[in-house]
Enzyme design. Structure first.
Site, PDB file in Angstrom:
ATOM      1  N   HIS A  17       0.862  -1.199   0.000  1.00 27.94           N
ATOM      2  CA  HIS A  17       0.000   0.000   0.000  1.00 27.94           C
ATOM      3  C   HIS A  17       0.890   1.237   0.000  1.00 27.94           C
ATOM      4  CE1 HIS A  17      -3.881   2.063   1.481  1.00 27.94           C
ATOM      5  NE2 HIS A  17      -3.013   3.008   1.146  1.00 27.94           N
ATOM      6  N   HIS A  19       1.505   5.375  -1.662  1.00 30.20           N
ATOM      7  CA  HIS A  19       1.132   6.561  -2.457  1.00 30.20           C
ATOM      8  C   HIS A  19       2.406   7.183  -3.000  1.00 30.20           C
ATOM      9  CE1 HIS A  19      -3.038   6.588  -0.966  1.00 30.20           C
ATOM     10  NE2 HIS A  19      -2.497   6.086   0.124  1.00 30.20           N
ATOM     11  N   LYS A 103      -9.111  -0.053  -6.126  1.00 33.25           N
ATOM     12  CA  LYS A 103      -9.198   0.566  -4.799  1.00 33.25           C
ATOM     13  C   LYS A 103     -10.558   1.177  -4.610  1.00 33.25           C
ATOM     14  CE  LYS A 103      -7.753   2.194  -0.826  1.00 33.25           C
ATOM     15  NZ  LYS A 103      -6.624   3.067  -0.550  1.00 33.25           N
ATOM     16  N   HIS A 140     -10.639   0.974   1.411  1.00 34.15           N
ATOM     17  CA  HIS A 140     -10.516   1.974   2.477  1.00 34.15           C
ATOM     18  C   HIS A 140     -11.791   1.838   3.301  1.00 34.15           C
ATOM     19  CE1 HIS A 140      -9.074   5.928   4.173  1.00 34.15           C
ATOM     20  NE2 HIS A 140     -10.263   5.758   4.728  1.00 34.15           N
ATOM     21  N   HIS A 178      -4.885  -0.705   5.647  1.00 30.60           N
ATOM     22  CA  HIS A 178      -4.535   0.030   6.868  1.00 30.60           C
ATOM     23  C   HIS A 178      -5.533  -0.206   8.007  1.00 30.60           C
ATOM     24  CE1 HIS A 178      -7.260   2.743   4.825  1.00 30.60           C
ATOM     25  NE2 HIS A 178      -6.340   3.257   4.052  1.00 30.60           N
ATOM     26  N   ASP A 251       1.244   2.548   3.556  1.00 30.69           N
ATOM     27  CA  ASP A 251       0.399   3.725   3.345  1.00 30.69           C
ATOM     28  C   ASP A 251       1.241   4.998   3.377  1.00 30.69           C
ATOM     29  OD1 ASP A 251      -1.885   5.108   2.725  1.00 30.69           O
ATOM     30  OD2 ASP A 251      -2.705   5.090   4.751  1.00 30.69           O
TER      31      ASP A 251
HETATM   32  O1  DOR Z   1      -3.827   9.409   5.636  1.00 38.14           O
HETATM   33  C1  DOR Z   1      -4.100   9.112   4.495  1.00 38.14           C
HETATM   34  N1  DOR Z   1      -3.478   9.671   3.439  1.00 38.14           N
HETATM   35  N2  DOR Z   1      -5.079   8.214   4.269  1.00 38.14           N
HETATM   36  C2  DOR Z   1      -5.529   7.949   3.052  1.00 38.14           C
HETATM   37  O2  DOR Z   1      -6.429   7.156   2.936  1.00 38.14           O
HETATM   38  C3  DOR Z   1      -4.979   8.670   1.873  1.00 38.14           C
HETATM   39  C4  DOR Z   1      -3.644   9.158   2.118  1.00 38.14           C
HETATM   40  C5  DOR Z   1      -3.182  10.175   1.092  1.00 38.14           C
HETATM   41  O3  DOR Z   1      -3.301   9.894  -0.106  1.00 38.14           O
HETATM   42  O4  DOR Z   1      -2.674  11.225   1.489  1.00 38.14           O
HETATM   43 ZN    ZN Z   2      -3.507   4.958   1.466  1.00 37.86          ZN
END
Ligand code: DOR
Ligand code: ZN
Length: 350
Positions: A17, A19, A103, A140, A178, A251
């Site tokens: 997971h 970003h 997702k 999520h 998460h 995450d």
């Molecule tokens: O804290 C988070 N940040 N939770 C999420 O689900 C998305 C992520 C983000 O993309 O910044």
């Molecule tokens: Zn995430």
């Protein structure tokens, strides 16, 4: 003479997971992940979201072009589910060979989720196609009802929606992303082998007190939000249990320092620079270092049906300080998770 530091060699881990953002921001965070992790499930919450195979293909090309020379890293892509994702798009996603999952974001739940699904039933045709095609659903799991307290949103999602989805699509592979609560852990444990969960380093190491007692620490603010200590202990027990249902998903969610230290601060912890050492610390604190490799390097691959990674990474028991701030994007700064703190394990340079 001092004794040589303890070393722990692991099969290269996967981040289930992640970003990565896009453009110059992506170029500044990608090396931290690619140095340690062999593969990552790359989340699709760009603006606009990665809702089509064409968009996922172009995003994957941009990630690969931004990799440092010599990096050995495979981005596994995801599609962003919307109310209108078609069965045809799901079939094309499966046929691509590099889209591992879709997702599900409840619309409005978190960063860049405005295009998300407005009621889970609206995604049922897509979920049926995913079940048929064997594409994983990454969830999520939080309700967005304004009436539900932020600290209860995951538990209420599990009660109201998750059981229903699992019952409606019994063969669908689901990753509850998460996980932050005892209720989510219990649900996943009680479900079949097609239901698993990722756990982040921040939810293993910190309860909400770390974020809110005395002062507010915005760099610990993420969604789902940190919970009370009893939930953290349930997550540690799950992660260190050896169960193949629980695996590493950082995450890591980078936001510029100014976007976090603000009157209306963004959710997300940028954990990539210290992720594996942070997990090692959590496992060591629980006397379970011998279970770290399975959690970090074997369980996600087994769940997703990927081959085991062939390389290794070595953790060395050697104190180091996580940088308090790093360069980010076009002249911005970013504060990594545990920035400025001393950690016991570091990743040896490959
Ligand atoms: O804290 C988070 N940040 N939770 C999420 O689900 C998305 C992520 C983000 O993309 O910044
Ligand atoms: Zn995430």
């Amino acid at each position: 003479m001092t004794a040589a530091p303890a070393r722990l060699r692991l099969v290269r881990p996967d981040d289930a997971h992640l970003h990565l953002r896009d453009g110059v921001a992506m170029a500044s965070v990608l090396p931290a992940t690619a140095r340690v992790f062999a593969r990552a499930i790359v989340m699709p919450n760009l603006k606009p979201g990665v809702t089509t195979v064409a968009a996922a293909t172009a995003y994957r090309d941009r990630i690969r072009a931004a990799l440092p020379d010599g990096a050995d890293f495979t981005p596994m892509m995801t599609l962003y589910l919307t109310d209108t994702t078609s069965s045809d798009e799901i079939a094309r996603a499966k046929a691509s060979g590099f889209i591992a999952a879709c997702k599900y974001y409840p619309a409005g739940a978190t960063t860049n989720s405005a295009q998300g699904v407005t009621a889970i039933d609206r995604a049922f045709a897509a979920l049926a196609a995913m079940e048929r095609e064997g594409l994983v659903l990454c969830v999520h799991g939080e309700v967005t009802d304004p009436d539900v307290d932020v600290f209860d949103r995951e538990r209420v999602f599990v009660e109201r929606h998750l059981a229903r989805v699992v019952a409606a699509f019994p063969a669908l592979k689901i990753v509850f992303e998460h996980a932050t609560t005892r209720e989510a852990v219990q649900f996943v444990e009680g479900a079949g082998p097609n239901v698993a969960a990722t756990i982040t380093p921040q939810h293993l190491l910190y309860s909400r007190n770390a974020m809110l007692a005395g002062f507010v620490r915005p760099h610990l603010f993420c969604l789902p939000i940190l919970k009370r200590e009893a939930h953290r202990l349930a997550l540690v027990a799950a992660a260190t249990s050896g169960s193949p249902k629980f695996f590493l998903g950082t995450d890591s969610a980078p936001h510029a320092r100014g976007a976090k230290e603000a009157a209306c601060g963004c959710a997300g912890c940028y954990s990539a620079p210290a992720a594996l050492p942070l997990y090692a610390q959590a496992f060591e604190d629980d006397g379970a270092l011998d279970r770290l490799e399975a959690f970090a390097s074997l369980h996600a691959a087994a769940f997703y049906g990927w081959p085991r990674n062939t390389g290794t990474v070595t953790l060395v028991r050697d104190d180091w300080t996580v940088p308090a701030s790093l360069a980010f994007g076009d002249g911005d700064a970013i504060v990594p998770l545990a920035g400025g703190e001393s950690l016991r394990w570091r990743v040896e340079a490959p």
